[in-house]
Write a protein that holds these residues in place. Sequence first.
Motif, PDB file in Angstrom:
ATOM      1  N   ARG A   1      17.915   2.109  42.818  1.00 16.48           N
ATOM      2  CA  ARG A   1      18.139   2.189  41.372  1.00 16.48           C
ATOM      3  C   ARG A   1      18.527   0.837  40.793  1.00 16.48           C
ATOM      4  N   ARG A   2      19.344   0.085  41.524  1.00 17.15           N
ATOM      5  CA  ARG A   2      19.711  -1.257  41.053  1.00 17.15           C
ATOM      6  C   ARG A   2      18.489  -2.176  41.033  1.00 17.15           C
ATOM      7  N   LEU A   3      17.658  -2.085  42.073  1.00 18.68           N
ATOM      8  CA  LEU A   3      16.458  -2.916  42.132  1.00 18.68           C
ATOM      9  C   LEU A   3      15.496  -2.594  40.996  1.00 18.68           C
ATOM     10  N   LEU A   4      15.356  -1.305  40.685  1.00 17.39           N
ATOM     11  CA  LEU A   4      14.416  -0.867  39.655  1.00 17.39           C
ATOM     12  C   LEU A   4      15.053  -0.791  38.267  1.00 17.39           C
ATOM     13  N   ARG A   5      16.357  -1.038  38.199  1.00 19.11           N
ATOM     14  CA  ARG A   5      17.109  -0.984  36.947  1.00 19.11           C
ATOM     15  C   ARG A   5      17.026   0.406  36.311  1.00 19.11           C
ATOM     16  N   VAL A   6      17.235   1.415  37.134  1.00 21.80           N
ATOM     17  CA  VAL A   6      17.233   2.810  36.689  1.00 21.80           C
ATOM     18  C   VAL A   6      18.676   3.244  36.450  1.00 21.80           C
ATOM     19  N   LYS A   7      19.000   3.624  35.232  1.00 20.55           N
ATOM     20  CA  LYS A   7      20.358   4.041  34.909  1.00 20.55           C
ATOM     21  C   LYS A   7      20.583   5.529  35.170  1.00 20.55           C
ATOM     22  N   THR A   8      19.507   6.306  35.127  1.00 21.34           N
ATOM     23  CA  THR A   8      19.622   7.740  35.378  1.00 21.34           C
ATOM     24  C   THR A   8      19.982   7.998  36.835  1.00 21.34           C
ATOM     25  N   GLN A   9      20.931   8.902  37.052  1.00 17.90           N
ATOM     26  CA  GLN A   9      21.339   9.255  38.410  1.00 17.90           C
ATOM     27  C   GLN A   9      20.290  10.176  39.040  1.00 17.90           C
ATOM     28  N   VAL A  10      19.814   9.813  40.217  1.00 18.03           N
ATOM     29  CA  VAL A  10      18.852  10.624  40.967  1.00 18.03           C
ATOM     30  C   VAL A  10      19.505  10.974  42.302  1.00 18.03           C
TER      31      VAL A  10
END
Length: 306
Positions: free
Chosen positions: A115-124
């Motif tokens: 998520r940090r690498l892809l800059r995803v803020k949504t929790q998966v």
Amino acid sequence: MQLKKLNIVAIGGGHGLGRVLSTLSFMQDQLTGIVTTTDNGGSTGRLRKRSSSIAWGDLRNCLTQLVDENTVGSQLFDFRFDGEDELGGHNLGNLILYGLGQIQSSPIDSIKLVRRLLRVKTQVLPMSESPTDLMAFYPEGRCRVGELSVDDMPIMPKNLMLAPLVKSPQQCVTAINNADLIILGPGSFLTSVVPPLLVRDITNALQQRKGHCVFVENIVAENSPAAALSLDEKLNWIEENIGCLPIDSAICHHDDVASTKVKVIKHDMASDDIRHHHDKAKLIEALNKCIEDIEPITPLKIANAN
């Protein structure tokens, strides 16, 4: 009430949950996806056979659905190798998650890094951090094991269970406890929607939910024995298998769908480009209709599972 003011949890697997997360990606950290981890086919199945691990494929798909498809990160995690050699058919994103799973302390730590690498803020989140498979029982007692085998059954199984039984991460329970809206589906009923409901921690949290839980039906009939079931037959099957019915309403594409168990919101959701896909704008409209009349939910008494 507007969607952007809510905390939302979406539960499911495969392309259905990915479509919901992509549709609601503007919610960022107000959105949580809880992902089915029982897949045993394709690249994921080959990795699971190599060593015991959760199924990474649906998690990878959901993460990439939350990223702009034109970014390098999205292209990297969606890249699939050609050929007939050992790499042939493998998805690079699956391999990266699998590799991280071997060196990180937990699957959730691996997902946080991605998520940090892809800059995803949504929790998966995975429905469980422990590997498990689906086990389906015919009415006469015979059983089938594995997601691929379950979807290929000629009739609906009488019971579906996880083998072995697994626990859910506390983050899943916390997300459900804090959710104003919980979305189940769309997707394959037996192998995407139901598996998370078989995790007792998730079911208990849904029973005690304060938010509204909506079941999103598929647009076209799925390729499984569940295709022959009416909406109420699906709801009855869930209730018989998990001991309660943690669903308050259903969003259905077809006008002839009715229910004696939950409120039905009928809304055209088909994409003009791919008819079996849910159109993002139409799905948001349907969800807005769903929450217009939401009233506080009284927590259910915990029922004994059959």
